[in-house]
Design an enzyme around this catalytic site. Structure first.
Site, PDB file in Angstrom:
ATOM      1  N   LYS A  48       0.836  -1.208   0.000  1.00  0.00           N
ATOM      2  CA  LYS A  48       0.000   0.000   0.000  1.00  0.00           C
ATOM      3  C   LYS A  48       0.868   1.254   0.000  1.00  0.00           C
ATOM      4  O   LYS A  48       0.615   2.213  -0.718  1.00  0.00           O
ATOM      5  CB  LYS A  48      -0.939  -0.006   1.225  1.00  0.00           C
ATOM      6  CG  LYS A  48      -2.048  -1.042   1.099  1.00  0.00           C
ATOM      7  CD  LYS A  48      -2.799  -1.243   2.413  1.00  0.00           C
ATOM      8  CE  LYS A  48      -3.817  -2.376   2.269  1.00  0.00           C
ATOM      9  NZ  LYS A  48      -4.493  -2.718   3.515  1.00  0.00           N
ATOM     10  N   GLN A  92      -4.499  -1.355   9.807  1.00  0.00           N
ATOM     11  CA  GLN A  92      -4.384  -2.654   9.146  1.00  0.00           C
ATOM     12  C   GLN A  92      -5.019  -3.747  10.014  1.00  0.00           C
ATOM     13  O   GLN A  92      -4.667  -3.901  11.183  1.00  0.00           O
ATOM     14  CB  GLN A  92      -2.898  -2.962   8.863  1.00  0.00           C
ATOM     15  CG  GLN A  92      -2.682  -4.230   8.075  1.00  0.00           C
ATOM     16  CD  GLN A  92      -3.274  -4.185   6.659  1.00  0.00           C
ATOM     17  OE1 GLN A  92      -3.190  -3.172   5.968  1.00  0.00           O
ATOM     18  NE2 GLN A  92      -3.888  -5.274   6.233  1.00  0.00           N
ATOM     19  N   ASP A 115     -10.585   3.320   4.609  1.00  0.00           N
ATOM     20  CA  ASP A 115     -11.086   1.988   4.235  1.00  0.00           C
ATOM     21  C   ASP A 115     -12.601   1.916   4.102  1.00  0.00           C
ATOM     22  O   ASP A 115     -13.137   0.897   3.678  1.00  0.00           O
ATOM     23  CB  ASP A 115     -10.657   0.980   5.310  1.00  0.00           C
ATOM     24  CG  ASP A 115      -9.392   0.237   4.916  1.00  0.00           C
ATOM     25  OD1 ASP A 115      -9.134   0.133   3.707  1.00  0.00           O
ATOM     26  OD2 ASP A 115      -8.692  -0.234   5.815  1.00  0.00           O
TER      27      ASP A 115
END
Ligand code: NDP
Length: 277
Positions: A48, A92, A115
């Protein structure tokens, strides 16, 4: 059979985002919070951040040890929420056992939610309103749209009902006027459900789960799964070699939904920076 090439499409999206970044007048910044030593998470985070770099997006990595307490994790995320230089925040997942994921994600304000997992954004998407979409389902929608596939009115089956893939996937399809069936481990006659589908999105987490006998001739099949086969090789949830003989469109693994997920994370970050501007 046409391959839905997520790698190529994601590269195109990254190039478009790079343009948007250059017009911003400042560098957008994504903060990534990594707690613990999960090797797969470390790889995802590295990928990422590399994609950020290629797109002109700054990334800040905050690492916490496996032993981090709930308070330490919350306070690290809280500091990023208050930092005006940070446009979006990603925690994460999965977090180490013992940490309350919902409480940690709940701290992130909706406008910095990279997200699309926070309640407000997930709720908005579920209600068919404008909100930041979860990256994987948004990536699937973008991949289909850019291949010229219109989902409106199509019989669509989503295999899996997780918070991060199945449920938001079904919501985005419904918002785009597809006729949606969600299947899960308690679904009866799964093969029959799948055979009725013009589009099948598979997010189960089991190698070769979707076999050719579950796919009707000419169906569009999207494989979200990322698994390792017996030889340790990355594979999806679809029996690719057999299903490719029946499907009209199929995503590969790797090189399908994975790169699109990262592209949507970058897009969410650029859009957060554009809103800030
Ligand atoms: P989860 O384990 O959270 O959810 C799996 C879903 O599959 C559940 O809803 C479960 O049903 C259902 N399921 C499991 N077994 C069966 C079965 N035999 N029949 C029908 N349904 C079944 O997984 P995720 O959604 O997080 O991930 C799914 C896959 O996608 C994984 O391989 C993951 O690695 C991958 N992934 C890929 C991403 C990408 O960027 N490409 C991003 C995120 C995930 P029930 O709810 O009843 O238990």
């Amino acid at each position: 059979m046409t391959i839905l090439d997520g790698k190529k499409t994601a590269a195109k999206i990254r190039a478009e985002l790079k343009e948007r970044v250059s017009r911003l007048g400042f560098q957008p910044k994504l903060a990534v919070v990594l707690v613990g030593n999960d090797p797969a998470s470390a790889i995802y985070v590295r990928n990422k951040r590399k994609a950020c770099e290629e797109t002109g997006i700054g990334s800040v990595l905050v690492t916490l040890p496996e032993t981090a307490t709930q308070e330490e994790a919350e306070s690290a995320v809280d500091a990023l929420c208050k930092d005006n230089a940070i446009d979006s925040i990603l925690v994460q997942l999965p977090l180490p056992a013992g940490l309350n994921e919902e409480r940690i994600l709940g701290i992130i304000p909706p406008e910095k939610d990279a997200d699309g997992f926070c309640y407000e954004n997930a709720g908005r998407v579920a209600l068919g309103e404008r909100g930041i979409s979860a990256c994987t389902p948004a990536g699937v929608m973008e991949l289909l749209a850019r291949a010229g596939i219109c989902v409106a009115g199509k019989r669509t089956v989503v295999l899996g009902r997780s918070k991060i893939v199945g449920r938001p996937m079904a919501a985005l399809l419904l918002n785009a006027d597809a006729t949606v069936t969600i299947c899960h481990s308690k679904t009866k006659n799964l093969t029959e459900e799948c055979l009725r589908a013009e589009i099948i999105i598979v997010a189960i987490g089991k190698p070769n789960f979707l076999t050719a006998d579950m796919v009707s001739e000419g169906a569009i099949v999207v494989d979200v799964g990322i698994n390792r086969d017996a030889d340790g090789k990355i594979c999806g949830d679809v029996d690719f070699e057999a299903v490719k003989e029946k499907a009209a469109y199929l995503t590969p693994v790797p090189g399908g939904v994975g790169p699109m997920t990262i592209a949507m994370l970058l897009r969410n970050t650029v859009e957060a920076a554009e809103r800030k501007k």
